[in-house]
Write a protein that holds these residues in place. Structure first.
Motif: not given
Length: 87
Positions: A36-48
């Motif tokens: 879940d933590v890894s997925h959250a980072k993927l989402i943040v990076d994409c949104i940025h």
């Protein structure tokens, strides 16, 4: 188990409006919280990379009649990655 392993941006046009939908890995993966933590980072990076977000839609199983601990955790993870002005 999440079927999506990366954040993918789909772009299309609806009349005069350019639309971008981001398909992301889900939260509450049975393989553990670290994912879940890894997925959250993927989402943040994409949104940025997008620069801005107008709306967030979450797909939740219709079999869940109430707010489960897993869903509560997923909502907390999403809120944690949003700026304070979006909460």
């Amino acid at each position: 188990v999440s079927q999506t392993n990366a954040a993918t941006v789909y772009k299309f046009q609806m009349g005069p409006v350019n639309v971008r939908i981001v398909d992301t890995p889900g939260f509450g993966d049975t393989r553990g919280h670290d994912l879940d933590v890894s997925h959250a980072k993927l989402i943040v990076d994409c949104i940025h990379g997008l620069g801005s977000v107008t709306a967030i839609a979450m797909v939740v199983s219709g079999r869940q009649a109430r707010l489960t601990d897993q869903l509560r955790c997923a909502l907390s993870e999403v809120c944690a990655i949003l700026p304070n002005s979006a909460r």
